[in-house]
Scaffold this active site. Sequence first.
Site, PDB file in Angstrom:
ATOM      1  N   SER A   1      -8.298  10.429   9.489  1.00  0.00           N
ATOM      2  CA  SER A   1      -7.338  10.541   7.905  1.00  0.00           C
ATOM      3  C   SER A   1      -8.247  10.133   7.130  1.00  0.00           C
ATOM      4  CB  SER A   1      -7.236   8.712   8.214  1.00  0.00           C
ATOM      5  OG  SER A   1      -5.474   8.760   6.630  1.00  0.00           O
TER       6      SER A   1
ATOM      7  N   ASP B   1       2.925  13.739  13.156  1.00  0.00           N
ATOM      8  CA  ASP B   1       2.044  12.699  12.313  1.00  0.00           C
ATOM      9  C   ASP B   1       2.716  12.594  11.187  1.00  0.00           C
ATOM     10  OD1 ASP B   1      -0.195  11.159  10.708  1.00  0.00           O
ATOM     11  OD2 ASP B   1      -1.423  12.178  11.702  1.00  0.00           O
TER      12      ASP B   1
ATOM     13  N   HIS C   1      -0.471   8.465  14.239  1.00  0.00           N
ATOM     14  CA  HIS C   1      -1.454   8.965  12.890  1.00  0.00           C
ATOM     15  C   HIS C   1      -3.433   7.884  13.566  1.00  0.00           C
ATOM     16  CE1 HIS C   1      -3.328   9.710   9.682  1.00  0.00           C
ATOM     17  NE2 HIS C   1      -4.231   8.713   8.867  1.00  0.00           N
TER      18      HIS C   1
END
Length: 523
Positions: A209, A429, A458
């Site tokens: 991320s 995502d 994710h």
Amino acid sequence: MRTRAAVLCAAAAVVVAGSFTALPASATARAAVQAPSVAWKKCGTTDYPTLQCGTVKAPLDHRNPGGKQITLAVSRVPHTAATYQGPLLVNPGGPGGSGLSLAGFVASTLPKKVAAQYDVIGFDPRGVGRSSPAIDCAPGYFDPVRPDSVPATPALEQANLKRVQSFAAACGKKYASLLPYLDTVSAAQDMDTIRQALGAGRISYFGYSYGTYLGAVYAKLHPERIHRLVLDSIVDPTGVWYDDNLGQDHAFNDRHRALMAWIAKYDSTYKLGTDPQKVEARWYAMRAALAKKPAGGKVGAAELEDTFIPGGYYNGYWPYLAEAFSAYVNGKKTAALVEAYQNFGAVDASGENGYSVYAAVQCRDVSWPRDWNQWRKDNWAAYEKAPFMVWNNAWYNAACTSWPTSALKPPDIANGKLPPTLLFQATDDAATPYQGGVTAHRLLAGSSLVVEQGGGNHGITLSGNSCLDDHLAAYLTDGRVPHGDGTADAVCRKTPDPKPLSTKAASTSSRGSTLHGLLGFRG
């Protein structure tokens, strides 16, 4: 989104107002700075018995290495193999996510023969968790019940504006001397301080991320220090941060609709209808009812959004969200909804710290629009097409309209000086939409992109997909990366969606659940 041997390197650099500025390199200045080190102590847990913990001193301002120091909390699972490939730093995202436990997870989830070749290193970035000082700008900021996030009336808009402005003011009052140094580049330079403390000439890095952006920035600053670089669920570095958040809004709306379709598929369990559009309409009717009468005095419209947004990150939460939705609509029962909010949406002290760092880093990293009229225009336009998360997300970030620091200019992460790097991205995502992976693949010369086709989670490696994990293990073992002819260098089938809890096949990947408990939401 979020990410994370001797004396200071003369070639080290920081970004100040958009330019790379060399750190002080005089012999006198360098000699005055003691090389950092780590004194490791046992801090093992039942899940991660070999985990060790320590601290590293780092300059608050990396342009002044002999000035005020901060403390970075670090963790380690030591290597056990004769073949040693050095430290592997891991970061869960955010910004604002703690990485201490992630080291234990990564070390225990990678194949043993791979993990054994690395010291897996977790760390709490500056401002976070056990690092010191850690920040909490406004304790109780997310306590229920908050104003409805959709500013359908001038009064609601003003209530939300006042709330975010008061948060920014509180941060400025409590942390005036710290906020100018909470930014991605400073966090990346902290990683190099950790490298020095470990006595390593090079590091490997594995970030999820926002951690992908942190890793890309570190790689730009110190390409010669990279051994392996793995980026999973990739932030679009060209959209930080205002445009990326608007892009999230559309992707989360699509993911929320995927949940509605999944609920419709299992109408025999949830009794909410077989038409996804009608199921979605019932969800918005539930939202409207909660705006008038919050469930259990805790779950209003904004809190309902907080509860369901995590379902956009990880479909392993879908069965729990669906049961709460069904219980409220079909049985007028609020207990399951309150429980789901407490499990997925409520913010504790750790979350308050994480959010404070999130706001501080994103607001400092780049220039945000300061004119609320632009936010109003852009977010209403997005809301017309993607209503699920737009205004909740807008208020989550709107403290940047009055943030009490100036803005930096983000570095260009384009890089042609790296060894082969490995990128992972799911096509659906929501938190870091697919285009971010494609863009990073283009900007990082020689990188390889592995795509989970149809996947919507994710954070996709070490979460139960053996195809993805095989590519990761091969790369960390000897640097092997796939090479393809198209945009993707390799394509893996998606991890199957979960089943309802009432079915025998209901179990979801325990690894996936553990990982997503460690990854920071919103990042």
